[in-house]
Design a protein around this motif. Structure first.
Motif, mmCIF file in Angstrom:
data_model
loop_
_atom_site.group_PDB
_atom_site.id
_atom_site.type_symbol
_atom_site.label_atom_id
_atom_site.label_comp_id
_atom_site.label_asym_id
_atom_site.label_seq_id
_atom_site.Cartn_x
_atom_site.Cartn_y
_atom_site.Cartn_z
ATOM 1 N N UNK A 75 0.827 -1.204 0.000
ATOM 2 C CA UNK A 75 0.000 0.000 0.000
ATOM 3 C C UNK A 75 0.866 1.260 0.000
ATOM 4 N N UNK A 76 1.873 1.291 0.847
ATOM 5 C CA UNK A 76 2.739 2.473 0.963
ATOM 6 C C UNK A 76 3.472 2.772 -0.336
ATOM 7 N N UNK A 77 3.717 1.742 -1.144
ATOM 8 C CA UNK A 77 4.414 1.941 -2.408
ATOM 9 C C UNK A 77 3.496 2.118 -3.602
ATOM 10 N N UNK A 78 2.189 2.164 -3.387
ATOM 11 C CA UNK A 78 1.231 2.161 -4.486
ATOM 12 C C UNK A 78 0.584 3.486 -4.869
ATOM 13 N N UNK A 79 0.640 4.530 -4.065
ATOM 14 C CA UNK A 79 -0.141 5.727 -4.403
ATOM 15 C C UNK A 79 0.205 6.339 -5.763
ATOM 16 N N UNK A 80 -0.856 6.699 -6.483
ATOM 17 C CA UNK A 80 -0.685 7.483 -7.705
ATOM 18 C C UNK A 80 -0.494 8.947 -7.335
ATOM 19 N N UNK A 81 -1.159 9.352 -6.233
ATOM 20 C CA UNK A 81 -1.013 10.722 -5.743
ATOM 21 C C UNK A 81 -1.379 10.762 -4.266
ATOM 22 N N UNK A 82 -0.812 11.752 -3.586
ATOM 23 C CA UNK A 82 -1.115 12.003 -2.177
ATOM 24 C C UNK A 82 -1.346 13.503 -2.050
ATOM 25 N N UNK A 83 -2.498 13.869 -1.492
ATOM 26 C CA UNK A 83 -2.850 15.277 -1.336
ATOM 27 C C UNK A 83 -3.181 15.554 0.124
ATOM 28 N N UNK A 84 -2.614 16.616 0.662
ATOM 29 C CA UNK A 84 -2.911 17.037 2.029
ATOM 30 C C UNK A 84 -4.254 17.782 2.021
ATOM 31 N N UNK A 85 -5.255 17.219 2.673
ATOM 32 C CA UNK A 85 -6.585 17.836 2.728
ATOM 33 C C UNK A 85 -6.934 18.248 4.161
ATOM 34 N N UNK A 86 -5.909 18.481 4.970
ATOM 35 C CA UNK A 86 -6.109 18.852 6.368
ATOM 36 C C UNK A 86 -6.925 20.128 6.501
ATOM 37 N N UNK A 87 -6.595 21.143 5.713
ATOM 38 C CA UNK A 87 -7.326 22.416 5.787
ATOM 39 C C UNK A 87 -8.801 22.208 5.449
ATOM 40 N N UNK A 88 -9.080 21.415 4.428
ATOM 41 C CA UNK A 88 -10.469 21.122 4.070
ATOM 42 C C UNK A 88 -11.175 20.409 5.220
ATOM 43 N N UNK A 89 -10.511 19.461 5.852
ATOM 44 C CA UNK A 89 -11.104 18.738 6.988
ATOM 45 C C UNK A 89 -11.423 19.695 8.134
ATOM 46 N N UNK A 90 -10.560 20.664 8.375
ATOM 47 C CA UNK A 90 -10.815 21.650 9.433
ATOM 48 C C UNK A 90 -12.016 22.532 9.078
ATOM 49 N N UNK A 91 -12.151 22.881 7.801
ATOM 50 C CA UNK A 91 -13.286 23.703 7.368
ATOM 51 C C UNK A 91 -14.597 22.913 7.475
ATOM 52 N N UNK A 92 -14.561 21.618 7.164
ATOM 53 C CA UNK A 92 -15.742 20.770 7.319
ATOM 54 C C UNK A 92 -16.128 20.694 8.802
#
Length: 147
Positions: A75-92
C-alpha cells in the motif's frame, strides 16, 4: 495530525482487497485471517450535522480498510497521488460545529468537496462475496448490524 487523500490505481486497490477479510464491528476475540481487514461503518451525510457530527445515513455503509505487514508495504508503495486535505477537513469540522442546519449547509456549500459515488472494485466474485460487497453470508451479517 494530517488528513491525506491517497489515490490508488483500480488494480492496486483490487490487489489489496483480495487479501482482506471482513470483520463485523463489535466482534470480540476475532483473529486476523490475513494482513488486510475490511470493516463496514455507517455512511455519513456531510451536509447535515448534529452536535458537530455528520448524521448517519440509514442503509448505506462506508468501507474502512486496515492493512499490516507486507500488504502495508505494498500500500505504501502504491499511491498514484497524495494530497494534504487537512485544511479542508478543518473547514468541514467548523461547518459541522454551527448551531443551525442552515448554517451547516451554507458553509458546506462553499467548500470544494469531491463528488461521492458508489465504487465497485475490480475484484473476483469470490472476493466481493467474502467482503460483503455481493450477496452472501457476510452481506447478510452486515445487513443485520444496527446503526
Amino acid at each position: 495530525a494530517k488528513n491525506l487523500k491517497i489515490k490508488l490505481s483500480h488494480e492496486d486497490l483490487a490487489t489489496i482487497l483480495s487479501q482482506c477479510y471482513c470483520t463485523i464491528h463489535g466482534e470480540k476475540g476475532l483473529k486476523m485471517k490475513g494482513e488486510g481487514r475490511v470493516q463496514w461503518d455507517p455512511s455519513r451525510d456531510l451536509y447535515s450535522a448534529r452536535d458537530g457530527v455528520p448524521r448517519k445515513l440509514s442503509g448505506l455503509r462506508a468501507i474502512q480498510i486496515g492493512v499490516s505487514g507486507s500488504l502495508s508495504e505494498f500500500y505504501a508503495g502504491s499511491p498514484l497521488s497524495i494530497e494534504d486535505v487537512t485544511e479542508l477537513a478543518h473547514r468541514v469540522a467548523k461547518a459541522h460545529g454551527q448551531a443551525s442546519p442552515k448554517l451547516v449547509k451554507d458553509m458546506m456549500d462553499e467548500l470544494d468537496l469531491p463528488e461521492e459515488r458508489t465504487y465497485y472494485p475490480r475484484c473476483e466474485r469470490d472476493v466481493l462475496i467474502r467482503l460483503g460487497m455481493m450477496p452472501g453470508e457476510t452481506a447478510k451479517s452486515i445487513a443485520q448490524i444496527g446503526f
